[in-house]
Design a protein around this motif. Sequence first.
Motif, PDB file in Angstrom:
ATOM      1  N   ALA A 146      -3.470   5.904  -2.755  1.00 37.22           N
ATOM      2  CA  ALA A 146      -5.149   6.487  -2.702  1.00 37.22           C
ATOM      3  C   ALA A 146      -6.096   5.262  -2.651  1.00 37.22           C
ATOM      4  O   ALA A 146      -7.072   5.283  -2.182  1.00 37.22           O
ATOM      5  CB  ALA A 146      -5.024   7.037  -4.040  1.00 37.22           C
ATOM      6  N   GLY A 147      -5.409   4.023  -3.291  1.00 37.42           N
ATOM      7  CA  GLY A 147      -6.220   2.765  -3.225  1.00 37.42           C
ATOM      8  C   GLY A 147      -6.423   2.395  -1.766  1.00 37.42           C
ATOM      9  O   GLY A 147      -7.584   2.092  -1.290  1.00 37.42           O
ATOM     10  N   PHE A 148      -5.455   2.684  -0.962  1.00 37.77           N
ATOM     11  CA  PHE A 148      -5.398   2.156   0.479  1.00 37.77           C
ATOM     12  C   PHE A 148      -6.678   3.207   1.202  1.00 37.77           C
ATOM     13  O   PHE A 148      -7.481   2.756   2.023  1.00 37.77           O
ATOM     14  CB  PHE A 148      -4.292   2.401   1.098  1.00 37.77           C
ATOM     15  N   ALA A 149      -6.431   4.610   0.817  1.00 35.51           N
ATOM     16  CA  ALA A 149      -7.394   5.520   1.565  1.00 35.51           C
ATOM     17  C   ALA A 149      -8.977   5.151   1.102  1.00 35.51           C
ATOM     18  O   ALA A 149      -9.608   5.302   2.075  1.00 35.51           O
ATOM     19  CB  ALA A 149      -6.917   6.700   1.078  1.00 35.51           C
ATOM     20  N   SER A 182       3.670   1.419  -1.681  1.00 32.72           N
ATOM     21  CA  SER A 182       4.894   1.310  -2.594  1.00 32.72           C
ATOM     22  C   SER A 182       4.691   2.346  -3.749  1.00 32.72           C
ATOM     23  O   SER A 182       5.430   2.604  -4.360  1.00 32.72           O
ATOM     24  CB  SER A 182       4.824  -0.064  -3.166  1.00 32.72           C
ATOM     25  N   SER A 183       3.343   3.016  -3.871  1.00 29.77           N
ATOM     26  CA  SER A 183       3.251   4.032  -4.807  1.00 29.77           C
ATOM     27  C   SER A 183       2.182   5.176  -4.339  1.00 29.77           C
ATOM     28  O   SER A 183       1.329   4.802  -3.601  1.00 29.77           O
ATOM     29  CB  SER A 183       2.753   3.495  -6.034  1.00 29.77           C
ATOM     30  N   PHE A 206       0.687  -1.243   0.127  1.00 31.33           N
ATOM     31  CA  PHE A 206       0.107  -0.095   0.074  1.00 31.33           C
ATOM     32  C   PHE A 206       1.000   1.314  -0.125  1.00 31.33           C
ATOM     33  O   PHE A 206       0.299   2.301  -0.473  1.00 31.33           O
ATOM     34  CB  PHE A 206      -0.757   0.066   1.154  1.00 31.33           C
ATOM     35  N   ARG A 227      -0.411   5.793  -6.408  1.00 34.65           N
ATOM     36  CA  ARG A 227      -1.489   5.199  -6.607  1.00 34.65           C
ATOM     37  C   ARG A 227      -2.312   4.324  -5.483  1.00 34.65           C
ATOM     38  O   ARG A 227      -3.404   4.090  -5.237  1.00 34.65           O
ATOM     39  CB  ARG A 227      -1.472   4.501  -7.837  1.00 34.65           C
ATOM     40  N   SER A 228      -1.000   3.431  -5.020  1.00 32.46           N
ATOM     41  CA  SER A 228      -1.720   2.334  -3.836  1.00 32.46           C
ATOM     42  C   SER A 228      -2.061   3.157  -2.873  1.00 32.46           C
ATOM     43  O   SER A 228      -3.028   2.805  -2.055  1.00 32.46           O
ATOM     44  CB  SER A 228      -0.585   1.313  -3.925  1.00 32.46           C
TER      45      SER A 228
END
Lengths: 356, 356
Positions: B276-279, B270-271, B268, B273-274
């Motif tokens: 944001a995905g985590f949020a 690592s980038s 989560f 983008r991830s």
Amino acid sequence: MTPTPASARSLSAPRIAVDVMGGDGGLEAVLGGVERALRADRSLRFLLVGDEAAIASRLERMSLPAGSATILHAADSIAGDEKPSQALRRARTTSMGLAINAVKDGSADAALSGGNTGALMAMSKLALRTMPGIDRPALTALLPTLGSHDCVMLDLGANTECDAQNLVQFAVMGAAYARTVLGLKKPRVKLLNIGTEELKGTGELKEAAALLREATYLHLTFDGFTEGDQLSRGKVDVVVTDGFSGNIALKTAEGTARFVTDLLRRAFTSSLRSKAGFALSKPALHMLKVHLDPNNHNGAVFLGLNGLVVKSHGGANTKGVANAIAVAARMVRGDIVNQVVSDLDEFRAHAFAVSE
Amino acid sequence: MTPTPASARSLSAPRIAVDVMGGDGGLEAVLGGVERALRADRSLRFLLVGDEAAIASRLERMSLPAGSATILHAADSIAGDEKPSQALRRARTTSMGLAINAVKDGSADAALSGGNTGALMAMSKLALRTMPGIDRPALTALLPTLGSHDCVMLDLGANTECDAQNLVQFAVMGAAYARTVLGLKKPRVKLLNIGTEELKGTGELKEAAALLREATYLHLTFDGFTEGDQLSRGKVDVVVTDGFSGNIALKTAEGTARFVTDLLRRAFTSSLRSKAGFALSKPALHMLKVHLDPNNHNGAVFLGLNGLVVKSHGGANTKGVANAIAVAARMVRGDIVNQVVSDLDEFRAHAFAVSE
């Protein structure tokens, strides 16, 4: 005793007998794995054991380098639920039995199968017998860690009860595996226990620890006890245990990893919002999947026999089979059998000198 | 023998002696847990054992129901790294020792501590002695599962080696725990093994399985063997094992869960983008966190003694302490000690009838 000269075997071009009929993925996964392994390492040589017509038909659609594979016909195969005692009687007609036999008669340097583990262990033990200096062979495998490489663990279920001498032998074998397969110079070895203090655990463990602590001439660094929660931290190269505890630990680790990923899947599918979050995190989560994928840690081996037998995961895909083949090739090239024999000779020579 | 009448103890208003000085969260976490437990169950009564001035000062800022708590001064406490043998000598001056002693002298129905497990086991065993019919006490705890409730597991480290009789006694104790704490009528009990076939495992396991298979009159359903990968599937209520394998399995499960969540955290972060995905997934991932939080499975117990001693996680927060208190209260109300005594009486009566 003098170890067999390495030159007697084909260390530069390992010959691997593959049980093409073993594993849930069938012939497709196994031959796909062979093709993949050959792409990475063209010097490998294969003896493909199984139904000749089926293998030949599949090979026609593949482009293996000329001379890289020979077929050995086997009319029959061992079933996944077959009892080891039954399997033993069918060693001469089954693909698993004939692959092991190829190692015994010297026509292959290692055998590989994704079939029934119990049958593979029983047949291998009967055909190849234990190495000089080894009382019991051990099932050895790789566990994923947070560190830079996998952790070697043995015994994972071949021996329900083990004494101190067995554990010392496992330590020597596990270290040889870590040197040849993981490329570590002097692997850090620990004994699995229920505490790290010297007084913890069974009498066998305490005795094995005392023996290993003295044996500083071995090609390993013995570093005492470790506990179940440290297996995946990446701070130990080889974990030695009896087959009962080892099997419990391995299966508990597998079950817990599946449990957490199942919970994760539930979480991600629980709402539209989390589904969107999942879509966004997908490339990053792929890393998690790769790390936990058993195909990337494939290549368990039944160590301690006069010959190499590698157990591929039953559910391995082509990548998994190729990884198991690479493990087999590294052990052949690293001449692991003679490494273990010479380490154990040294261990006995020292023990004898001390007792005089 | 006749079990002690339940009425002799205060089943409706359990009196719990709490070692206020034990645990990493200190007095704050423990007294916060007591307050929380009292909000959920106003009939509880507490004996708070520890530094009187510190407890009194903290209680002033709390609003416990009148008469719900009494302070018992203890000048000293057991350190986290103190050896059990040392701790035993300080039973009369430490908060842990005095809490256990309150159970022994009848002024409390259960003791609870988040301190040093080894010291707690040793002091409890010496002060309370094993129950009639029990040869060895067992450390019992709850494991999270995919099912509707936790799984009870014992022994988790009190006994390195166990015979068949020990395992049968653990089965009876674990089933009583599952009935009183989880509210299950007839818990499904399995023995932890390295395979599910009858022929698998040690002699002790096979003998224990044979004894339990016969004992159909017990308040449990014996369902054979289970393996490490099944512990969290939610298909078994009580898993029985020797303390060595149990400790290995428990710690391997804890370590693997942490390993997978560590990998998840790496993924989560690592980038961008991830992240944001985590949020986006955070509310859903909270479910995963809750499920794996040891505070929600708190309340290990040292079963088999003439009195109840509950081990709270060292790192438990107020919710964790409150959960452990609730487990203690359920065991007092369910009169678990006498349930176990009467089950074992029945087991011996049948075994005697058979052998005649």
